[in-house]
Design a protein around this motif. Structure first.
Motif, PDB file in Angstrom:
ATOM      1  N   SER A  22       0.842  -1.193   0.000  1.00  0.00           N
ATOM      2  CA  SER A  22       0.000   0.000   0.000  1.00  0.00           C
ATOM      3  C   SER A  22       0.877   1.241   0.000  1.00  0.00           C
ATOM      4  O   SER A  22       2.062   1.198   0.334  1.00  0.00           O
ATOM      5  CB  SER A  22      -0.908   0.003   1.222  1.00  0.00           C
ATOM      6  N   ALA A  23       0.297   2.358  -0.372  1.00  0.00           N
ATOM      7  CA  ALA A  23       1.041   3.617  -0.416  1.00  0.00           C
ATOM      8  C   ALA A  23       1.614   3.963   0.949  1.00  0.00           C
ATOM      9  O   ALA A  23       2.670   4.583   1.043  1.00  0.00           O
ATOM     10  CB  ALA A  23       0.149   4.734  -0.927  1.00  0.00           C
ATOM     11  N   ALA A  24       0.920   3.569   1.999  1.00  0.00           N
ATOM     12  CA  ALA A  24       1.371   3.885   3.353  1.00  0.00           C
ATOM     13  C   ALA A  24       2.641   3.123   3.721  1.00  0.00           C
ATOM     14  O   ALA A  24       3.308   3.472   4.683  1.00  0.00           O
ATOM     15  CB  ALA A  24       0.274   3.591   4.362  1.00  0.00           C
ATOM     16  N   GLU A  25       2.986   2.092   2.957  1.00  0.00           N
ATOM     17  CA  GLU A  25       4.171   1.295   3.255  1.00  0.00           C
ATOM     18  C   GLU A  25       5.362   1.675   2.386  1.00  0.00           C
ATOM     19  O   GLU A  25       6.471   1.254   2.654  1.00  0.00           O
ATOM     20  CB  GLU A  25       3.859  -0.189   3.053  1.00  0.00           C
ATOM     21  N   THR A  26       5.152   2.442   1.343  1.00  0.00           N
ATOM     22  CA  THR A  26       6.239   2.775   0.430  1.00  0.00           C
ATOM     23  C   THR A  26       6.876   4.104   0.830  1.00  0.00           C
ATOM     24  O   THR A  26       6.205   5.012   1.304  1.00  0.00           O
ATOM     25  CB  THR A  26       5.732   2.860  -1.021  1.00  0.00           C
ATOM     26  N   PRO A  27       8.188   4.214   0.630  1.00  0.00           N
ATOM     27  CA  PRO A  27       8.852   5.481   0.945  1.00  0.00           C
ATOM     28  C   PRO A  27       8.342   6.612   0.057  1.00  0.00           C
ATOM     29  O   PRO A  27       7.895   6.387  -1.069  1.00  0.00           O
ATOM     30  CB  PRO A  27      10.327   5.189   0.646  1.00  0.00           C
ATOM     31  N   LEU A  28       8.445   7.829   0.575  1.00  0.00           N
ATOM     32  CA  LEU A  28       8.056   9.011  -0.188  1.00  0.00           C
ATOM     33  C   LEU A  28       9.085   9.287  -1.279  1.00  0.00           C
ATOM     34  O   LEU A  28      10.286   9.201  -1.048  1.00  0.00           O
ATOM     35  CB  LEU A  28       7.984  10.232   0.724  1.00  0.00           C
ATOM     36  N   SER A  29       8.609   9.635  -2.448  1.00  0.00           N
ATOM     37  CA  SER A  29       9.493  10.048  -3.540  1.00  0.00           C
ATOM     38  C   SER A  29       9.645  11.567  -3.496  1.00  0.00           C
ATOM     39  O   SER A  29       8.928  12.260  -2.766  1.00  0.00           O
ATOM     40  CB  SER A  29       8.910   9.617  -4.883  1.00  0.00           C
ATOM     41  N   GLN A  30      10.546  12.091  -4.315  1.00  0.00           N
ATOM     42  CA  GLN A  30      10.703  13.543  -4.426  1.00  0.00           C
ATOM     43  C   GLN A  30       9.382  14.175  -4.851  1.00  0.00           C
ATOM     44  O   GLN A  30       8.979  15.206  -4.306  1.00  0.00           O
ATOM     45  CB  GLN A  30      11.761  13.890  -5.466  1.00  0.00           C
ATOM     46  N   ASP A  31       8.721  13.551  -5.828  1.00  0.00           N
ATOM     47  CA  ASP A  31       7.443  14.077  -6.306  1.00  0.00           C
ATOM     48  C   ASP A  31       6.385  14.062  -5.210  1.00  0.00           C
ATOM     49  O   ASP A  31       5.588  14.995  -5.106  1.00  0.00           O
ATOM     50  CB  ASP A  31       6.950  13.281  -7.514  1.00  0.00           C
ATOM     51  N   ASP A  32       6.371  13.002  -4.385  1.00  0.00           N
ATOM     52  CA  ASP A  32       5.414  12.944  -3.273  1.00  0.00           C
ATOM     53  C   ASP A  32       5.609  14.142  -2.347  1.00  0.00           C
ATOM     54  O   ASP A  32       4.641  14.786  -1.932  1.00  0.00           O
ATOM     55  CB  ASP A  32       5.591  11.659  -2.454  1.00  0.00           C
ATOM     56  N   VAL A  33       6.861  14.424  -2.021  1.00  0.00           N
ATOM     57  CA  VAL A  33       7.157  15.522  -1.105  1.00  0.00           C
ATOM     58  C   VAL A  33       6.702  16.853  -1.698  1.00  0.00           C
ATOM     59  O   VAL A  33       6.034  17.655  -1.034  1.00  0.00           O
ATOM     60  CB  VAL A  33       8.656  15.553  -0.735  1.00  0.00           C
ATOM     61  N   PHE A  67      12.624  21.907  -2.483  1.00  0.00           N
ATOM     62  CA  PHE A  67      11.609  21.730  -1.444  1.00  0.00           C
ATOM     63  C   PHE A  67      11.318  23.045  -0.717  1.00  0.00           C
ATOM     64  O   PHE A  67      10.161  23.326  -0.402  1.00  0.00           O
ATOM     65  CB  PHE A  67      12.037  20.646  -0.452  1.00  0.00           C
ATOM     66  N   ARG A  68      12.342  23.847  -0.473  1.00  0.00           N
ATOM     67  CA  ARG A  68      12.114  25.167   0.134  1.00  0.00           C
ATOM     68  C   ARG A  68      11.215  26.020  -0.766  1.00  0.00           C
ATOM     69  O   ARG A  68      10.304  26.696  -0.289  1.00  0.00           O
ATOM     70  CB  ARG A  68      13.439  25.881   0.377  1.00  0.00           C
ATOM     71  N   ASN A  69      11.499  26.001  -2.056  1.00  0.00           N
ATOM     72  CA  ASN A  69      10.685  26.777  -3.000  1.00  0.00           C
ATOM     73  C   ASN A  69       9.238  26.300  -3.033  1.00  0.00           C
ATOM     74  O   ASN A  69       8.329  27.083  -3.327  1.00  0.00           O
ATOM     75  CB  ASN A  69      11.281  26.721  -4.402  1.00  0.00           C
ATOM     76  N   ALA A  70       9.017  25.021  -2.718  1.00  0.00           N
ATOM     77  CA  ALA A  70       7.662  24.475  -2.685  1.00  0.00           C
ATOM     78  C   ALA A  70       6.989  24.708  -1.331  1.00  0.00           C
ATOM     79  O   ALA A  70       5.805  24.399  -1.171  1.00  0.00           O
ATOM     80  CB  ALA A  70       7.680  22.983  -3.015  1.00  0.00           C
ATOM     81  N   GLY A  71       7.767  25.230  -0.341  1.00  0.00           N
ATOM     82  CA  GLY A  71       7.163  25.568   0.935  1.00  0.00           C
ATOM     83  C   GLY A  71       7.700  24.839   2.153  1.00  0.00           C
ATOM     84  O   GLY A  71       7.171  25.001   3.252  1.00  0.00           O
ATOM     85  N   ALA A  72       8.755  24.029   1.996  1.00  0.00           N
ATOM     86  CA  ALA A  72       9.300  23.296   3.144  1.00  0.00           C
ATOM     87  C   ALA A  72      10.021  24.229   4.092  1.00  0.00           C
ATOM     88  O   ALA A  72      10.751  25.126   3.665  1.00  0.00           O
ATOM     89  CB  ALA A  72      10.258  22.209   2.663  1.00  0.00           C
ATOM     90  N   ASP A  73       9.816  24.017   5.391  1.00  0.00           N
ATOM     91  CA  ASP A  73      10.577  24.771   6.378  1.00  0.00           C
ATOM     92  C   ASP A  73      11.830  23.970   6.752  1.00  0.00           C
ATOM     93  O   ASP A  73      12.036  22.851   6.277  1.00  0.00           O
ATOM     94  CB  ASP A  73       9.720  25.124   7.595  1.00  0.00           C
ATOM     95  N   GLU A  74      12.671  24.542   7.598  1.00  0.00           N
ATOM     96  CA  GLU A  74      13.948  23.902   7.935  1.00  0.00           C
ATOM     97  C   GLU A  74      13.774  22.591   8.690  1.00  0.00           C
ATOM     98  O   GLU A  74      14.605  21.684   8.560  1.00  0.00           O
ATOM     99  CB  GLU A  74      14.849  24.865   8.703  1.00  0.00           C
ATOM    100  N   MET A  75      12.707  22.452   9.467  1.00  0.00           N
ATOM    101  CA  MET A  75      12.461  21.189  10.183  1.00  0.00           C
ATOM    102  C   MET A  75      12.218  20.062   9.182  1.00  0.00           C
ATOM    103  O   MET A  75      12.726  18.946   9.362  1.00  0.00           O
ATOM    104  CB  MET A  75      11.275  21.331  11.144  1.00  0.00           C
ATOM    105  N   VAL A  76      11.459  20.337   8.138  1.00  0.00           N
ATOM    106  CA  VAL A  76      11.181  19.331   7.107  1.00  0.00           C
ATOM    107  C   VAL A  76      12.473  19.004   6.355  1.00  0.00           C
ATOM    108  O   VAL A  76      12.783  17.827   6.110  1.00  0.00           O
ATOM    109  CB  VAL A  76      10.071  19.803   6.147  1.00  0.00           C
ATOM    110  N   ILE A  77      13.251  20.013   6.008  1.00  0.00           N
ATOM    111  CA  ILE A  77      14.518  19.798   5.299  1.00  0.00           C
ATOM    112  C   ILE A  77      15.434  18.907   6.142  1.00  0.00           C
ATOM    113  O   ILE A  77      16.024  17.942   5.643  1.00  0.00           O
ATOM    114  CB  ILE A  77      15.218  21.133   4.960  1.00  0.00           C
ATOM    115  N   LYS A  78      15.543  19.201   7.431  1.00  0.00           N
ATOM    116  CA  LYS A  78      16.388  18.403   8.326  1.00  0.00           C
ATOM    117  C   LYS A  78      15.900  16.955   8.400  1.00  0.00           C
ATOM    118  O   LYS A  78      16.704  16.022   8.380  1.00  0.00           O
ATOM    119  CB  LYS A  78      16.421  19.000   9.733  1.00  0.00           C
ATOM    120  N   ALA A  79      14.589  16.757   8.465  1.00  0.00           N
ATOM    121  CA  ALA A  79      14.034  15.399   8.519  1.00  0.00           C
ATOM    122  C   ALA A  79      14.341  14.639   7.224  1.00  0.00           C
ATOM    123  O   ALA A  79      14.624  13.439   7.255  1.00  0.00           O
ATOM    124  CB  ALA A  79      12.532  15.453   8.763  1.00  0.00           C
TER     125      ALA A  79
END
Length: 82
Positions: A22-33, A67-79
């Motif tokens: 299921s989607a919940a079991e697969t890792p996130l791709s760049q596009d997902d993020v 990701f920053r340009n799409a709206g990610a903050d530094e906490m998300v970038i660090k994760a």
């Protein structure tokens, strides 16, 4: 005869669906993020998904900027870098 064929097809489809992760079991791709970011997902939501599912890519400075340009903050970038 037709009933057996239909039953066989239904069984094969059911097995394929059961085996597919299921989607919940697969890792996130760049596009997902990116889609989550432009879709307005909160940082908390993203952090939970990253922790739960992981990612299928290695972070680079270019990706961090994307990701920053799409709206990610530094906490998300660090994760995403972990």
């Amino acid at each position: 005869m037709v009933k057996k064929i239909v039953a066989s097809i239904v069984l094969v489809v059911a097995l394929l669906v059961a085996v597919r992760p299921s989607a919940a079991e697969t890792p996130l791709s760049q596009d997902d993020v990116v889609l989550l970011l432009i879709g307005g997902a909160s940082s908390d939501k993203l952090l939970g998904l990253i922790e739960q599912r992981g990612v299928d890519f290695q972070m680079t400075p270019e990706l961090a900027e994307k990701f920053r340009n799409a709206g990610a903050d530094e906490m998300v970038i660090k994760a995403l870098e972990k």
